[in-house]
Enzyme design. Structure first.
Site: not given
Ligand code: SF4
Length: 213
Positions: A122, A141
């Site tokens: 991420k 996310d």
């Protein structure tokens, strides 16, 4: 139950119209600041991170500064973002490796970014996309996870598998934009609790079609 979205191109077109140029909400002026801010954003709102970073970035300007920071002082500056002990450890470890292996600079390769402590896909995707404009993957996310499921873009539940599904159905030139657009939509309309379906511009293209989620 997973309901596959049958009109992904139309959905992306509508999203483009609603969020033509969404930006990363984390305030930063360099790739290093973006890595630090993204590490701090774990389990914390971007708003909270943005309150902490001005003093933090004033105190520590380079990777060497972060690498040589006193743990107690660094922790006190980031305390309000939560999990501050682990986050301080990641930031110091990340900065130390930047100094030792990458000349104090944030690398531009996914494989090298993933070597840094506290940096998973991420964060690496955020840094590559926002700081270097490189589309190597899709940022997943909590908002992207929730909305990708609600919008029928994936039936998966782990970030890794969700990212793979998204990379298959979203054109590469949209990868960077898509995450920011979805994150904005998740914050404003499709909230975790009580999504505002009746007012949602994606209502007609959403498999949930306003049914409580
Ligand atoms: S219609 Fe509802 S569930 Fe679907 S994207 Fe909009 S707010 Fe989210």
């Amino acid at each position: 139950m997973f309901k596959k979205n049958a009109s992904v191109p139309a959905l992306l077109k509508k999203l483009h119209a609603e969020y033509p140029s969404p930006e990363c909400a984390l305030v930063h002026e360099s790739p290093l600041q973006l890595v630090v801010a993204t590490i701090l954003s774990a389990q914390c709102t971007d708003e909270r991170v943005n309150k902490v970073t001005p003093a933090l970035f004033k105190r520590y300007k380079t990777a060497k500064d972060f690498a040589e920071s006193r743990p107690v002082e660094l922790e006190s500056l980031i305390r309000s973002t939560g999990f501050y002990h682990n986050k301080a450890k990641s930031i110091r470890g990340m900065a130390k490796l930047l100094v030792e292996k990458f000349g104090g600079h944030v690398p531009q390769l996914m494989s090298e970014l993933l070597e840094l402590p506290g940096v998973a896909r991420k964060t690496a995707n955020v840094v590559l996309g926002v700081a270097y404009k490189k589309a190597e993957g899709v940022v997943v996310d909590t908002h992207v996870m929730r909305l990708s499921n609600r919008l029928g873009l994936t039936g998966e539940t782990t970030p890794e598998k969700i990212e793979k599904d998204l990379m298959k159905i979203i054109p590469r030139e949209d990868w960077i934009w898509f995450s920011h657009a979805i994150i904005h939509h998740g914050r404003r309309v499709c909230k975790a609790r009580n999504p505002a379906c009746p007012d949602c511009p994606l209502l007609k293209l959403c498999p949930r079609n306003g049914v409580a989620v």
